[in-house]
Each structure stands twice: as structure tokens, then as C-alpha cells.
Design an enzyme around this catalytic site. Sequence first.
Site, PDB file in Angstrom:
ATOM      1  N   SER A 161      37.946  36.080  20.528  1.00  0.00           N
ATOM      2  CA  SER A 161      36.499  36.172  20.701  1.00  0.00           C
ATOM      3  C   SER A 161      36.188  36.389  22.184  1.00  0.00           C
ATOM      4  O   SER A 161      36.628  37.380  22.765  1.00  0.00           O
ATOM      5  CB  SER A 161      35.823  34.932  20.137  1.00  0.00           C
ATOM      6  OG  SER A 161      34.430  35.113  20.035  1.00  0.00           O
TER       7      SER A 161
ATOM      8  N   HIS B 205      35.681  35.813  11.396  1.00  0.00           N
ATOM      9  CA  HIS B 205      35.951  35.692  12.828  1.00  0.00           C
ATOM     10  C   HIS B 205      37.151  34.800  13.189  1.00  0.00           C
ATOM     11  O   HIS B 205      37.967  35.195  14.023  1.00  0.00           O
ATOM     12  CB  HIS B 205      34.679  35.201  13.528  1.00  0.00           C
ATOM     13  CG  HIS B 205      34.699  35.371  15.010  1.00  0.00           C
ATOM     14  ND1 HIS B 205      34.943  36.583  15.629  1.00  0.00           N
ATOM     15  CD2 HIS B 205      34.502  34.472  16.019  1.00  0.00           C
ATOM     16  CE1 HIS B 205      34.898  36.430  16.932  1.00  0.00           C
ATOM     17  NE2 HIS B 205      34.630  35.164  17.204  1.00  0.00           N
TER      18      HIS B 205
ATOM     19  N   ASP C 287      34.737  40.256   9.829  1.00  0.00           N
ATOM     20  CA  ASP C 287      34.139  39.553  10.959  1.00  0.00           C
ATOM     21  C   ASP C 287      32.747  40.123  11.218  1.00  0.00           C
ATOM     22  O   ASP C 287      32.586  41.317  11.472  1.00  0.00           O
ATOM     23  CB  ASP C 287      35.033  39.749  12.186  1.00  0.00           C
ATOM     24  CG  ASP C 287      34.575  38.962  13.393  1.00  0.00           C
ATOM     25  OD1 ASP C 287      33.509  38.328  13.333  1.00  0.00           O
ATOM     26  OD2 ASP C 287      35.291  38.985  14.412  1.00  0.00           O
TER      27      ASP C 287
END
Length: 822
Positions: free
Chosen positions: A675, A798, A766
Site C-alpha cells: 500500500s 487490498h 482491490d
Amino acid sequence: MLLLRYLTNTSFSRYPAFNPQLVLHFPKPPPRLSSPHRSLLSKRLRVCSGMDGSGVSAVKEVAASVDVNMEEEYVSLSKLYKEFTSMSTIDKAWTFKSSSVQGSRTMFSITQPNLLANKKKKLMLSSVISENSNGGVDAEWAPFPIDVTGASLMVPSPSGSKLLVVRNPENDSPTVFEIWGPFQLEKEIRVPQSKHGSVYADGWFQGISWNSDESAIAYVAEEPSVQKPSFSDTAGYKNDAGPNSTDKDLSSWKGQGDWEEDWGEAYSGKRQPALFVININSGDVRAVQGIGRSLSVGQVVWAPTTKGSHEYLIFVGWPSDVRKFGMIYCYNRPCAIYAVKSPSFESEIKDNAVNDDASVINLTQGTSSAFYPRFTPDGKFLVFFSAKTCIDTGAHCATQSIHKTEWKNEGEPSPAKIVDVVPVVMCPDEDGCFPGIYCFNMLSKPWLSDGSTMILSSVWGSAEVILSVNVQSGKVTRITPNNSNHSWSLLTLNGDNILVVCSSLVDVPQIKYGSITKEESKDDIWRWLDVSSPTSESHEKVKSLLSSLQFDILKIPVKNVSENLKKGACKPIEAICVSSKSKREDCDPMIVILHGGPHSVSLSSFSKTSGFLASIGYSLLIVNYRGSIGYGEEALQSLLGKVGSQDVNDVLTAVDHAVDKGLANPSKITVLGGSHGGFLTTHLIGQAPDKFAAAVARNPVCNLALMVGTSDIPDWCFVEAFGSQGVSSYTEAPSPEHISLFHEKSPIAHISKVKTPTLFLLGAKDLRVPVSNGLQFARALKEKGVVTKVIVFPEDIHPINRPQSDFESFVNIGVWFKKYCK
């Protein structure tokens, strides 16, 4: 000849060292060749290369050797990681007083990955925990855990005499509410889809609460589905509301109807959360009237009742009549605490009728953020948490505050003055001082017997600690040891005693029992005792693997501090270093690990993935750069508008510090992040192209200009790129100037300098950082001839945390780093 054709056409080209390319997900290495086959292959390769005189023989022989070595790495690392993934994890606990045994009965909720089923198995293990005459703690455990997989929620009643088990529906089947007594299932209530959809079992909207006399349960579930249009191949549009309509009519089909926005990542496809109450005796279910669709609800609790007054429900509401942004991990969504009358099961009001007396009352009108409502045991105050700083700055997570408001015991609830209990800490007074509240999970009953002391877990620097908060005086005390770098996670209270899980990056989780020792003229002193458990005993293999490792939390001064930075933003950052205990001339290769957020933190608590990477011969440098939580609000806010520069420089400073201290060999450093950690990873290999031998990026943010139009949190792009001004400048239609700045702040702006072999791990579903972000960057690297590999997980969102996806990810990470950083 078939063997030779298979290997020359398939195996050699998949390894980028010999043919740089983008490799899309291959699930497993090729079958291992036996010794005779390898010998035969070597001879045939020599014959082939001798015929054309091209001198290719050496390359192809090396390729065959690498193929075999890679397979051996996959086998070895798979076996090792299996030791870590098979470990069970304690998630929750509940204690029950017992008159028949000495001590307290305790139930532990445990999860364990089931790789073959690609699900997490849920278990329940019970014990009796008691203090003995020698000042220690005894624990008598049930011989085996009980499998409760399929249970979405388990909630004991206030008296502890009943247990609610909720099983969410599969397909069109009903939701099942099971009421268990001490020896048997006492009642099973099935709620059809026409009443509501799945019960929200986790996240912001999760909420379920027994009333005081245990006759009713309030809970949050998906609102009933709206009727969709039907179409017929003969008549065109078909009205499906008629009495003769049937789902089995093969001449028609259901349409999609109007699209409705959901709450993003982890809530994809889920309908709006609504509030319901179920009567345990009759099995009747009623929607709570008066709320309407303008609010999405969660975190419901029953208000204290007095004789003769109507029962009220307290809940958190988020406006749902505006643009819905992603909710999970995001505290910057405006919310308030409301009161509403509970349905009366004695009346004849139907679900679709309107109760004129029902209306919601906003109890926290003085603040834009209010959540985790809890009543003091005497019912006089409603205590709640706030993340107003998030609302003001736009940061998705920030330092929290605690407040209280008086609760009227008579008449209709009404807003009252909000009193600050614990304010936001902008900057700790001195190093080691209280940095503020960062609490992300609250017990349903967090109170000690004095009725005014709340117990909670909070982040303190790079560790999780247990705090006591007196809601009368506002005094905050760290009750876990000040000299401990371990992380302590709260499980449950047993009167004035506490059960926690204590762990570190090199110590597997250990249950601890905390009790107060009274001393004259001094504050309460807490002592912590080990509780022997089957879980710690079953982790012996992992404990052996970690026994040669040590960890420390490093304080690293930041560089290039400008004069306009506030005090909290100039303080040293922390990095957790895991290394071998043995002294060697050469350092182990090092993996730099970067958390996402960016307003999150990497804790010192045990991690299966970090433990695995450390056990295969790597030191770890886990960097909590400025912008991380746990250091006060000034340090956190300093990153807003400076992503891609300040956070990158902090990581490079930490790496240089490790090299200077002799903890790392500068030629053997790799980087791993997901991320925003992936954002930093891809920035680092562009801005410092000679620094890292290999890189791995999990669902990375690579291009803000692309992400802003595809993510469930486009506002994040504005705030992190523009700073707090991003709140006011946010728009659904970014201007060319916006797009230009997004590109400037993004890793893709530095892609021309990248040469580091990079592995991408991407979740196809995601919504937070859509798969297109990582794929664009990986394709650009391929175009440049950089060694690149991509694995896409079709069903993952995610976190990429489904058991098989996690397993494949970290085995590949281990192989990747061993290949390029030995």
C-alpha cells in the site's frame, strides 16, 4: 526429446535473469527432474549447442541449474513457512464468574489458517484461570478446542448464562441466530432475506448488544434488498410484483436496477447497514424506526434503563446521503452518536409502517467525530472517542481524544455538554512520555470495579501498551511495564484483573494475567504473570527458529530538519531492528520493511511473516517514518503534502543509520512494502536506484494521477499530495494542475532511473489501490528491461491475506530475495 522441448520452451524463459520480462502468476515451479534426467538434459544441451556453434551451451546449462535450484528454494521455504502459517492466533476472550469452581471460566476465540480450504478456521478453547497460594496463576484447559467455523459472531449475554452465535447466510439462505445455554442449544431463530441481509460481523459497522434482561438483542445488518426490475423475452419489461410472479419463470430474468454506491474496500456488494432488534422469546425481528436511509449505522449499545421509561438504543451514524468514500482503515469520515427508541414488541407496528414517535437524537452535536460509545457502570455518563483531527486535516488516521457527556436517567435523551477527558496530544512533553490515544478496538465492558477506570489498548511509539484512563480525573496511566519493548494486546477483564497477549518480533504470543498490588501512598502497581497455555506449547518449532534472534527499537535522528517544522516533527523516528544474536564479520542481508497508511505503524508484536523472513537468514529494519501514529499529532501531520519526499528521506536515513552502526551491508539490502509502503518501495528504487538489491511491492500506490479516478478513497490522494488544503480542494474532476502534482509526487515520475529487480503482488479485487496501479508500473519496468515479476491474486482485496494468497506471496518473497540478495 519431449523432455528437452518442455524445458527449452517453458522453463528457461520464466526466469528474468536470462530473459527479462513481465511474468504473470505461475502457481508452482516445474516438476523436479531426477538425477538421470538432469544428466540426460545436460548431454543433449551440449550436443545441440555443438551443432550450431553459437556458444549457447553455457547459458542453457546454467539456466537448467538455476531452474533446479529455484525449485529447491520453493520446496525449502514452503516447508518453513508452513511452520509459521499453521500457528493459531488468539483473537478474543470472555470471562465468566463461577460458583462451582475456584477462579474464572474463560473462553478464547482462536483462528488458524486452513490452507487447503483457503479459509480461516475458527476455534473455541475454554479454561479455568485462578490465582494460587504461591502468588502465581494456574490454568486448567479443556483437552481440545471446538471448531466453530461458520460462526460470524459470538456474543455472551450480560449474565454469562447464554451465548449468542450468529451464522450469516450463504446465497439466499436465512441468517441464523443460535441461543446457547450451559448444556445445549436452547433456541434457533432463522431470519429470512426478506427481513434483512447478512449481519455486519466486523469493521466500523459491526455492532451487536444484549439488553439488560436478556430478552432482546440489537444488531446491525444489511437492509432488505430492493426489488429489481424483471424483463421477459416475450413482453419486454415485466412487473414482478404480481401474485403470480415466480423466480422459476424461465422466460424472464432479473435486471440490475439503479447502481448504488457502497462503502468501498471490504464492503463491496454489501447493502447499507441498518439497525434491527430481535425478540429472543418470540423470534420476532423488527427494523428500528425513525433512522431512515440518510444514516449508515454501527456500534449499537443499549442505554441504561430506569423503571417505567422507554428503552433506547445508542448507535454511531455516518451520513449516507452524500458521496460514500471507503470506510475500512479510515477514521476521517464524519460520524455522530445517536439515540433512538427501541421497537416495542407489544405493539402492532409492522416493518413497513411509520412510527410517528420514532426519531433519532444526535447526542454529540458539538463534534464532527464520535464513536465507541460506552456507558459508565452507574449509567450517569456516556463516554466516547473522537477522531476530529482526522476530519479537520483529512488524514485517514490521527491521534484520538476521549470525551464524556451526561446521560439523563429520566425522560427523552437530549444533547448535553461534552466534557474533554483526554485531549489530543500534539507533542509528548519529553521522550518516553504519553504520546496520545491510538485505540482501534474497545471491549464492550472496559471498566474496573471502581466504575470510573477504563482499560484499553493503545499504540505508544513502536509498541502496543495497556492504558488505564480515569474518566473523572482524566488521568492516563501506562499499566504495562515501562521497560518493555514488547507489545501488549488487551483480551478481556476479569473484575480488576486483566488478560492480555504479550509478544515481540522474536517471541511468540504469551497470555499474561495482570493484577493490582496496593501500596501505601503510591499509585497502583500492576504485576504480570505468565499463563501457561496449549497455544504457546504448540509453537515450539517456531520458538526454536526464533531463539537465535534478537530485536531492538532504534532511535534515529531525522535529517534536513527545516525551521518551519514543529517540535514534534523534529524528534527522532523509530525503527525496529531484528538481527542474529551471534557476532559475525559479515552482516546478514537486510530487508527494509515499510508499513502502509501512511498514518499507521509497524508494531513490535509477533508477526508470522516477519518471523519467517528473519528465520531464513535476514536482518529486518522495520521503519516507522514521520507520519506514523504513536508519536503525537505534530509528527503525524508533518507528512501531509510531503509524501514521496519526507517519508522517503526518513527511510533512507534509517538505512544509512543501520549501515553506519554495522547492522547492514550496504550491498545486501532489499525493501518490502505494501500500500503506502509499496508507494515508498517503488519511490526508493527510483530515487535511490543503487541502494537496494531487490524489491517487493504489495498492492503499491505507484501513480496518484491514475489512482485518484479509480480508488474508493480519492480524497486520500488530495490530502497526502496537497496537505490539509486537500480537504477543501478535493474534486471529482481533477484539473490538469492537480494531475501534474499527483504525477510529480508519484513513484512513476522516477521510473526512468529504476534498475532494481522487483516483484509485484497484486489483488485483482482491490478497491483501495486498484490493480491497474501496480500493473502500469510493472509494464513500464518491463518496457525498460528491468527484471520484473507479477503475481495477481484473482479473488483478493487490498490486504492479500487469504490463506493461500498469503502463503504463495511470502514463499515467493523469500525466493525472490534469496535469488537477488544472497
